[in-house]
Scaffold this motif. Structure first.
Motif: not given
Length: 331
Positions: A225-243
């Motif tokens: 869950t992201l709040s204002p000013g935060e970013s996340a991207a899917t991990h190259a191997e697990s395809r799960e998002p990381v901050l």
């Protein structure tokens, strides 16, 4: 009715029943009119050719609809039994006839209808779209947004290919953005989603400017869950998002005003962005495309500006070509 002891020739039904048409369905076709049987078998036959960019719409969707239609028809009183005949196989539909049939069948079986919004390449600040719920979307050059006719007060789901900034109208119904490897869910907020499945670093990246956003990958439980000013991207191997740490959200979304921002990204992905933004072609060998670069410029008015900066940053040269530019190594 079985595959080997029936034919549809005298009934004007399709003679080219596909090999993968399920044997058990023949009995379920009894009681249907010849025209009903013809339409269903023809739809199954041409489904191999159905291609659609939106998720869940294509060959599998057509065949699922065929099965559903058979089930719905069997729930009604039979109209007329199809006479017992032998199936005769001929080659599959080809050429223009196949194309026409595909369009006709798909128009009835592909549901829901999908509207595609496409920001043309060469658009520096993208394409603005207002959705039915009042939400505003800005698509970056070359991006596509797919919206079904079910989008509205009760269901707000879209599919994104590319980069888009969303200003979502508040509602009790969640607003869901699907990409090739992630799902972003909000109620009302301003955020950016980047998802280019053919990129060297193919991932979905989400930047939040206001509100709260839930980003998940293959497993909803593993989302963030992201709040204002935060970013996340899917991990190259697990395809799960990381901050993501130390991301300037304002810079990351500066493309809306003509800016360029890249943080440790492959030059090949930067080239793809230049190609989309200016509708040109930049060529470079793999030895250059796989190098990484960090670059930020608030406003870029011409490709010459950014080409010179990139070449100087990574220590290569560039030259003009008939369709754009070429990056090359120095001797």
């Amino acid at each position: 009715m079985s595959r080997n002891d029936r034919t549809y020739r005298e009934q004007g039904l399709p003679e080219n029943v596909p090999n993968d048409f399920p044997e058990e369905l023949f009995e379920r076709l009894e009681g249907m009119t010849p025209s009903e049987v013809s339409s269903l078998i023809e739809a199954w036959s041409v489904s191999d050719s159905v291609r659609h960019p939106a998720p869940g719409v294509g060959k599998a969707r057509v065949r699922s609809n065929v099965l559903s239609a058979i089930d719905r028809r069997n729930d009604r009183a039979p109209v007329r039994r199809v006479p017992a005949l032998r199936i005769v196989r001929t080659p599959r539909f080809v050429g223009v006839a196949a194309s026409i049939l595909l369009l006709v069948v798909a128009s009835f079986l592909l549901a829901p209808e999908v509207t595609t919004f496409h920001a043309p390449e060469g658009s520096l600040t993208g394409l603005s779209v207002e959705l039915a719920d009042g939400s505003d979307v800005t698509l970056a050059a070359g991006s596509k947004l797919f919206v079904t006719d079910r989008f509205g007060a009760g269901e707000r789901r879209v599919h994104l290919h590319g980069d888009a900034f969303f200003d979502v109208e508040k509602s009790d119904a969640p607003f869901v953005v699907r990409t090739f490897d992630a799902r972003t869910t909000v109620l009302g907020t301003r955020f950016d989603v980047q998802a280019w499945p053919t990129a060297i670093d193919a991932e979905t990246t989400v930047h939040v400017l206001s509100g709260r956003v839930r980003v998940s990958g293959t497993s909803p439980e593993a989302g963030v869950t992201l709040s204002p000013g935060e970013s996340a991207a899917t991990h190259a191997e697990s395809r799960e998002p990381v901050l993501l740490e130390s991301v300037d959200v304002a810079q990351a979304t500066a493309w809306r005003t003509g800016g360029f921002s890249f943080v440790n990204e492959p030059v090949g992905d930067v080239i793809s962005e230049i190609n989309r933004r200016f509708d040109i072609r930049v060529d470079a060998p793999a030895s250059i495309r796989l190098r990484r670069i960090s670059y930020w410029k608030q406003t870029v008015e011409s490709p010459d500006e950014i080409m010179g900066d990139i070449a100087a940053t990574i220590g290569v040269r560039y030259r003009r070509t008939a369709n754009g530019y070429s990056l090359y190594l120095t001797d």
